[in-house]
Motif scaffolding. Structure first.
Motif, short mmCIF file in Angstrom:
data_model
loop_
_atom_site.label_atom_id
_atom_site.label_comp_id
_atom_site.label_asym_id
_atom_site.label_seq_id
_atom_site.Cartn_x
_atom_site.Cartn_y
_atom_site.Cartn_z
N UNK A 73 -24.90 12.75 -1.76
CA UNK A 73 -24.88 12.64 -3.23
C UNK A 73 -26.09 13.32 -3.88
N UNK A 74 -27.29 13.08 -3.34
CA UNK A 74 -28.49 13.68 -3.93
C UNK A 74 -28.40 15.18 -3.98
N UNK A 75 -27.96 15.78 -2.88
CA UNK A 75 -27.83 17.24 -2.82
C UNK A 75 -26.72 17.73 -3.76
N UNK A 76 -25.64 16.96 -3.84
CA UNK A 76 -24.54 17.33 -4.73
C UNK A 76 -25.01 17.35 -6.19
N UNK A 77 -25.76 16.32 -6.62
CA UNK A 77 -26.23 16.28 -8.00
C UNK A 77 -27.26 17.37 -8.26
N UNK A 78 -28.07 17.67 -7.25
CA UNK A 78 -29.02 18.78 -7.40
C UNK A 78 -28.26 20.09 -7.63
N UNK A 79 -27.19 20.28 -6.89
CA UNK A 79 -26.36 21.49 -7.06
C UNK A 79 -25.72 21.51 -8.45
N UNK A 80 -25.21 20.38 -8.91
CA UNK A 80 -24.62 20.30 -10.25
C UNK A 80 -25.64 20.67 -11.33
N UNK A 81 -26.87 20.13 -11.20
CA UNK A 81 -27.92 20.45 -12.18
C UNK A 81 -28.19 21.94 -12.20
N UNK A 82 -28.33 22.51 -11.03
CA UNK A 82 -28.60 23.94 -10.92
C UNK A 82 -27.46 24.77 -11.52
N UNK A 83 -26.24 24.38 -11.22
CA UNK A 83 -25.07 25.10 -11.76
C UNK A 83 -25.01 24.99 -13.29
N UNK A 84 -25.30 23.82 -13.84
CA UNK A 84 -25.27 23.64 -15.30
C UNK A 84 -26.29 24.54 -15.97
N UNK A 85 -27.51 24.59 -15.42
CA UNK A 85 -28.55 25.46 -15.99
C UNK A 85 -28.14 26.92 -15.91
N UNK A 86 -27.64 27.31 -14.74
CA UNK A 86 -27.24 28.71 -14.53
C UNK A 86 -26.08 29.09 -15.45
N UNK A 87 -25.16 28.17 -15.65
CA UNK A 87 -23.99 28.45 -16.49
C UNK A 87 -24.40 28.78 -17.92
N UNK A 88 -25.40 28.08 -18.46
CA UNK A 88 -25.87 28.37 -19.82
C UNK A 88 -26.48 29.77 -19.87
N UNK A 89 -27.26 30.12 -18.86
CA UNK A 89 -27.83 31.47 -18.82
C UNK A 89 -26.72 32.53 -18.81
N UNK A 90 -25.67 32.27 -18.04
CA UNK A 90 -24.54 33.20 -17.98
C UNK A 90 -23.83 33.30 -19.33
N UNK A 91 -23.62 32.17 -19.98
CA UNK A 91 -22.99 32.18 -21.30
C UNK A 91 -23.80 33.03 -22.27
N UNK A 92 -25.12 32.84 -22.26
CA UNK A 92 -25.97 33.61 -23.17
C UNK A 92 -25.93 35.10 -22.88
N UNK A 93 -25.88 35.47 -21.61
CA UNK A 93 -25.78 36.89 -21.27
C UNK A 93 -24.46 37.48 -21.74
N UNK A 94 -23.40 36.69 -21.66
CA UNK A 94 -22.08 37.15 -22.11
C UNK A 94 -21.88 37.08 -23.61
N UNK A 95 -22.65 36.22 -24.27
CA UNK A 95 -22.53 36.03 -25.72
C UNK A 95 -23.93 35.99 -26.35
N UNK A 96 -24.65 37.09 -26.33
CA UNK A 96 -26.01 37.10 -26.87
C UNK A 96 -26.06 36.76 -28.36
N UNK A 97 -24.93 36.83 -29.04
CA UNK A 97 -24.89 36.50 -30.47
C UNK A 97 -25.14 35.00 -30.71
N UNK A 98 -25.12 34.19 -29.65
CA UNK A 98 -25.43 32.77 -29.80
C UNK A 98 -26.91 32.56 -30.12
N UNK A 99 -27.71 33.59 -29.88
CA UNK A 99 -29.14 33.52 -30.16
C UNK A 99 -29.46 34.28 -31.44
N UNK A 100 -30.64 34.01 -31.99
CA UNK A 100 -31.08 34.71 -33.19
C UNK A 100 -31.19 36.21 -32.92
#
Length: 173
Positions: free
Chosen positions: A3-30
């Protein structure tokens, strides 16, 4: 996978996913903010130290406690939001004992409007928390004890006032 490793992976994936969204949609930023300079990382002692540089009006919350909380709360979600080498925001969320709701316990942006992600920190933190909550199977995000002056911002981002002072946003599956 434990479980600990699974949640660590989920946290990492969530952070990475936001970075990917921003790269694909830079208009979300100023305008002028480069999406490839935005980083989502765990909160470390170095992040806490950087937040202390925000000045006297900053650090409303006990960020130094997050390291201890992380040790006890295997499903907790910690997030440091950076632009290049500048810390712009911090967030800590947890489902605690719930399987349905993840609560944002602490969320703080570097004060003032001079940093590159001013006006975007809350949205980025909520997006990250939503991705993480979805992986856990949560159905809603709640802002715990929101600062009264910031409530309109949360409502503009999609939170609704529920029973008493609860601010809640539904998570789509």
């Amino acid at each position: 996978m434990g479980d600990g490793l699974r949640y660590q992976e989920y946290r990492s994936l969530a952070r990475k996913r936001v970075e990917e969204v921003l790269l694909g949609q830079p208009s979300l930023l100023k305008d002028g903010v480069q999406a490839d300079q935005v980083r989502m990382e765990p909160i470390t002692p170095a992040c806490v130290e950087a937040s202390l540089q925000w000045g006297d009006s900053a650090t409303l919350f006990p960020w130094e406690c997050v390291q201890r909380w992380k040790g006890k709360d295997r499903r907790g979600f910690d997030l440091a939001i950076w632009h290049a080498s500048e810390l712009c925001g911090l967030c800590y969320a947890t489902p605690r004992k719930s399987r349905l709701c993840i609560k944002i316990i602490l969320l703080e942006s570097q004060p003032g409007c001079s940093h590159p992600l001013a006006g975007s920190v809350a949205a980025l933190a909520i997006m990250s928390t939503e991705f993480y909550g979805r992986m856990l199977g949560c159905r809603e995000i709640e802002i715990e004890n929101p600062v009264f002056a910031v409530r309109p911002l949360y409502e503009a981002l999609g939170f609704k006032c529920m029973l008493g002072s609860r601010l809640v946003m539904k998570i789509d599956p």
